[in-house]
Write a protein that holds these residues in place. Structure first.
Motif, PDB file in Angstrom:
ATOM      1  N   ARG A 101       3.655  10.293   5.806  1.00 25.39           N
ATOM      2  CA  ARG A 101       2.231  10.193   5.676  1.00 25.39           C
ATOM      3  C   ARG A 101       1.494   9.971   4.522  1.00 25.39           C
ATOM      4  O   ARG A 101       2.168   9.914   3.562  1.00 25.39           O
ATOM      5  CB  ARG A 101       1.588  11.531   6.334  1.00 25.39           C
ATOM      6  CG  ARG A 101       1.850  12.766   5.259  1.00 25.39           C
ATOM      7  CD  ARG A 101       0.986  13.956   5.665  1.00 25.39           C
ATOM      8  NE  ARG A 101       1.194  14.958   4.438  1.00 25.39           N
ATOM      9  CZ  ARG A 101       0.419  16.290   4.455  1.00 25.39           C
ATOM     10  NH1 ARG A 101      -0.558  16.357   5.257  1.00 25.39           N
ATOM     11  NH2 ARG A 101       0.708  16.979   3.593  1.00 25.39           N
ATOM     12  N   SER A 102       0.361   9.676   4.387  1.00 25.43           N
ATOM     13  CA  SER A 102      -0.426   9.379   3.055  1.00 25.43           C
ATOM     14  C   SER A 102      -0.658  10.728   2.687  1.00 25.43           C
ATOM     15  O   SER A 102      -1.182  11.579   3.183  1.00 25.43           O
ATOM     16  CB  SER A 102      -1.875   8.301   3.367  1.00 25.43           C
ATOM     17  OG  SER A 102      -2.785   9.111   4.184  1.00 25.43           O
ATOM     18  N   THR A 103      -0.909  10.620   1.335  1.00 27.43           N
ATOM     19  CA  THR A 103      -1.204  11.909   0.582  1.00 27.43           C
ATOM     20  C   THR A 103      -2.869  12.192   0.723  1.00 27.43           C
ATOM     21  O   THR A 103      -3.457  10.867   0.856  1.00 27.43           O
ATOM     22  CB  THR A 103      -0.793  11.972  -0.963  1.00 27.43           C
ATOM     23  OG1 THR A 103      -1.391  10.641  -1.632  1.00 27.43           O
ATOM     24  CG2 THR A 103       0.739  11.891  -0.902  1.00 27.43           C
ATOM     25  N   SER A 108      -3.303   6.960  -3.429  1.00 25.33           N
ATOM     26  CA  SER A 108      -2.805   6.027  -2.352  1.00 25.33           C
ATOM     27  C   SER A 108      -1.286   6.113  -2.139  1.00 25.33           C
ATOM     28  O   SER A 108      -0.509   5.176  -2.199  1.00 25.33           O
ATOM     29  CB  SER A 108      -3.108   4.523  -2.290  1.00 25.33           C
ATOM     30  OG  SER A 108      -4.626   4.605  -2.440  1.00 25.33           O
ATOM     31  N   GLU A 109      -0.784   7.245  -2.273  1.00 22.64           N
ATOM     32  CA  GLU A 109       0.782   7.343  -2.128  1.00 22.64           C
ATOM     33  C   GLU A 109       1.355   7.932  -1.030  1.00 22.64           C
ATOM     34  O   GLU A 109       0.532   8.553  -0.114  1.00 22.64           O
ATOM     35  CB  GLU A 109       1.234   8.435  -3.338  1.00 22.64           C
ATOM     36  CG  GLU A 109       0.981   7.845  -4.694  1.00 22.64           C
ATOM     37  CD  GLU A 109       1.610   8.688  -5.647  1.00 22.64           C
ATOM     38  OE1 GLU A 109       1.828  10.156  -5.392  1.00 22.64           O
ATOM     39  OE2 GLU A 109       1.718   8.458  -7.021  1.00 22.64           O
ATOM     40  N   GLY A 110       2.459   7.735  -0.693  1.00 21.22           N
ATOM     41  CA  GLY A 110       2.984   8.032   0.661  1.00 21.22           C
ATOM     42  C   GLY A 110       3.611   9.371   0.477  1.00 21.22           C
ATOM     43  O   GLY A 110       4.133   9.447  -0.696  1.00 21.22           O
ATOM     44  N   GLN A 111       3.882  10.094   1.094  1.00 19.86           N
ATOM     45  CA  GLN A 111       4.654  11.483   1.309  1.00 19.86           C
ATOM     46  C   GLN A 111       5.482  11.516   2.442  1.00 19.86           C
ATOM     47  O   GLN A 111       5.394  11.575   3.718  1.00 19.86           O
ATOM     48  CB  GLN A 111       3.695  12.586   1.306  1.00 19.86           C
ATOM     49  CG  GLN A 111       4.647  14.163   1.192  1.00 19.86           C
ATOM     50  CD  GLN A 111       3.644  15.164   1.362  1.00 19.86           C
ATOM     51  OE1 GLN A 111       2.735  15.243   2.124  1.00 19.86           O
ATOM     52  NE2 GLN A 111       4.045  16.374   1.099  1.00 19.86           N
ATOM     53  N   TRP A 269       0.352   6.143   7.006  1.00 20.46           N
ATOM     54  CA  TRP A 269       0.808   5.185   5.982  1.00 20.46           C
ATOM     55  C   TRP A 269       1.761   4.176   6.611  1.00 20.46           C
ATOM     56  O   TRP A 269       2.698   4.284   7.123  1.00 20.46           O
ATOM     57  CB  TRP A 269       1.866   6.309   5.109  1.00 20.46           C
ATOM     58  CG  TRP A 269       2.389   5.664   4.084  1.00 20.46           C
ATOM     59  CD1 TRP A 269       3.532   5.091   4.095  1.00 20.46           C
ATOM     60  CD2 TRP A 269       2.031   5.133   2.682  1.00 20.46           C
ATOM     61  NE1 TRP A 269       3.989   4.365   2.889  1.00 20.46           N
ATOM     62  CE2 TRP A 269       2.996   4.481   2.184  1.00 20.46           C
ATOM     63  CE3 TRP A 269       0.893   5.417   2.315  1.00 20.46           C
ATOM     64  CZ2 TRP A 269       2.785   4.314   0.808  1.00 20.46           C
ATOM     65  CZ3 TRP A 269       0.370   4.942   0.877  1.00 20.46           C
ATOM     66  CH2 TRP A 269       1.566   4.444   0.127  1.00 20.46           C
ATOM     67  N   ASP A 270       0.885   3.000   6.511  1.00 21.90           N
ATOM     68  CA  ASP A 270       1.678   1.713   7.075  1.00 21.90           C
ATOM     69  C   ASP A 270       2.067   1.734   8.241  1.00 21.90           C
ATOM     70  O   ASP A 270       3.329   1.542   8.590  1.00 21.90           O
ATOM     71  CB  ASP A 270       2.734   1.415   5.886  1.00 21.90           C
ATOM     72  CG  ASP A 270       3.101  -0.155   6.065  1.00 21.90           C
ATOM     73  OD1 ASP A 270       2.414  -0.873   6.579  1.00 21.90           O
ATOM     74  OD2 ASP A 270       4.114  -0.548   5.241  1.00 21.90           O
ATOM     75  N   ASN A 328      -5.512   2.496   8.699  1.00 22.82           N
ATOM     76  CA  ASN A 328      -4.382   2.050   8.257  1.00 22.82           C
ATOM     77  C   ASN A 328      -4.560   0.687   7.471  1.00 22.82           C
ATOM     78  O   ASN A 328      -3.675   0.477   6.575  1.00 22.82           O
ATOM     79  CB  ASN A 328      -3.352   1.712   9.466  1.00 22.82           C
ATOM     80  CG  ASN A 328      -1.869   1.463   8.992  1.00 22.82           C
ATOM     81  OD1 ASN A 328      -1.381   2.116   8.683  1.00 22.82           O
ATOM     82  ND2 ASN A 328      -1.625   0.226   9.386  1.00 22.82           N
ATOM     83  N   ILE A 331      -5.399   1.827   3.948  1.00 24.42           N
ATOM     84  CA  ILE A 331      -4.326   2.203   3.127  1.00 24.42           C
ATOM     85  C   ILE A 331      -3.481   1.321   2.672  1.00 24.42           C
ATOM     86  O   ILE A 331      -3.007   1.240   1.417  1.00 24.42           O
ATOM     87  CB  ILE A 331      -3.601   3.310   3.998  1.00 24.42           C
ATOM     88  CG1 ILE A 331      -4.395   4.456   4.218  1.00 24.42           C
ATOM     89  CG2 ILE A 331      -2.215   3.862   3.589  1.00 24.42           C
ATOM     90  CD1 ILE A 331      -4.406   5.367   2.962  1.00 24.42           C
ATOM     91  N   THR A 335      -2.450  -0.951  -1.740  1.00 23.06           N
ATOM     92  CA  THR A 335      -1.163  -1.398  -2.110  1.00 23.06           C
ATOM     93  C   THR A 335      -0.371  -2.698  -2.021  1.00 23.06           C
ATOM     94  O   THR A 335       0.640  -3.006  -2.407  1.00 23.06           O
ATOM     95  CB  THR A 335       0.179  -0.302  -1.625  1.00 23.06           C
ATOM     96  OG1 THR A 335       0.296  -0.421  -0.365  1.00 23.06           O
ATOM     97  CG2 THR A 335      -0.325   1.270  -1.929  1.00 23.06           C
TER      98      THR A 335
END
Length: 366
Positions: A101-103, A108-111, A269-270, A328, A331, A335
């Motif tokens: 998921r996105s943070t 804009s980082e994924g977790q 997240w993507d 989406n 997000i 990047t």
């Protein structure tokens, strides 16, 4: 240790999901003297790893990259250096699936929440009003991860009317095409045996917001009170979760369960493919639209709008579909420089079309 060396005995890690494919993938590391194990918990730069020799504590600093999606997480199959002091994870095997998921940060980082998951169990409490939009979000992430989602409606005993319960199940089934929807009650045990059969094969991750009854459900599947559970407020059916880390647990009936903390935010997240899977009926209708690039807004010959007009497609579904796609896209654009450029070009094109239409309208007025 390999399967070939134990022709008649199960591998010591088979209860945690080890199979011939993992055995083959680990072979190069076994030749280096590394020890295979599955990560059952990660916290503060260290992790607990279950191995053939038991549970060990290992350092993860060796495999801590700058990319947050490549950090070691619960569910990974790790290669541990048994001669290190302290013990440390040298690397981990390529993941079959990953729930991301996105943070909530502005970076804009994924977790990554869990790795190598076969089933994504989405727990939804019937103690509160159903939030279909949130369910769709969880489903999009689940499909995108590569896992098979299952929606579990917890606390079904709070809906004593069988007809009312069936309507709630039907509402969720409409929201989750192709997904099993299972009402359960940890208090009465209703539906737990069916769910146990579903999760008995492979690895399942348990997801949901705080108060959804995940820890209680995990205890029901485990057959004992392993996870701490706090009391639920009578006013709104919510409670404070006590699960603060992701824990991997072997189930007595077979299979592995990863319990997770309650998720306050469920950012995409993507997950374009996952969104498309959740709204598969809309994407199927879109193929029948007159124009290939139909935006389903006001175009003539739009099959999606036609379905809304005849009542076969709820307008809420189309609005949710648009919302998740836009989110989406934002997000991914943060990047992806190429996509950002495409979006800007699209904005300019639509702006030019709007200005042209306005000028034409003004000309007609004159």
């Amino acid at each position: 240790m390999s399967f070939s060396s134990l022709p008649s005995s199960p591998h010591p890690l088979s209860g945690y999901g080890w199979d011939e494919s993992w055995d083959a993938a680990f072979a190069p590391y076994a030749e280096q003297g590394l020890l295979p194990g599955r990560v059952v918990r990660v916290d503060r730069g260290q992790c607990d790893v279950v191995t053939a020799d038991g549970l060990i504590r290992a350092d993860t600093s060796y495999v801590t990259p700058h990319d947050p999606l490549r950090v070691i997480c619960t569910g990974d199959w790790a290669a541990v250096d048994p001669d290190g002091d302290p013990l440390f994870v040298r690397t981990y095997l390529p993941r079959r699936t990953a729930f991301v998921r996105s943070t909530s940060s502005n970076r804009s980082e994924g977790q990554i929440l869990a790795a190598n998951v076969d089933h994504a169990i989405i727990a939804v409490s019937l103690a509160v009003e159903l939030d279909l939009g949130r369910i769709e979000r969880f489903l999009a992430l689940a499909w995108e991860s590569g896992a098979q989602p299952v929606v579990v409606l917890t606390k079904a005993d709070l809906v004593p009317d069988a007809t009312g319960l069936s309507y709630l199940v039907q509402d969720v089934e409409t929201t989750a095409p192709g997904v099993q929807v299972l009402p359960v009650s940890s208090a009465t045990g209703a539906g737990i045996d069916v769910l146990a059969a579903v999760v008995s094969g492979g690895t399942s991750v348990l997801l949901g917001v705080s108060g959804a009854g995940k820890s209680t459900l995990a205890n029901a599947l485990l057959g004992e009170d392993v996870m701490d559970v706090q009391a639920i407020r009578d006013v709104d059916g919510k409670g404070r979760h006590t699960t603060t880390t992701r824990n991997l647990l072997a189930l007595p009936g077979g299979g592995v369960l990863i319990d997770t903390p309650g998720l306050r935010g469920v950012g995409l997240w993507d997950a374009e493919a996952g969104v498309g899977q959740v709204f598969s009926e809309i994407e199927e209708l879109a193929e029948k639209c007159r124009f290939q690039d139909c935006a389903h807004e006001s175009e003539p010959g739009c099959a999606v709008l036609g379905a809304i007009e005849d009542g076969s497609l709820p307008e809420r579904r189309l609005e949710s579909y648009r919302k998740l796609l836009r989110e989406n896209q934002r997000i991914v654009a943060k990047t992806d420089a190429r996509l950002r450029a495409e979006i800007r070009r699209d904005w300019k094109r639509k702006g030019a079309q709007g200005r042209a239409a306005m000028q034409a309208k003004r000309g007609q007025v004159r």
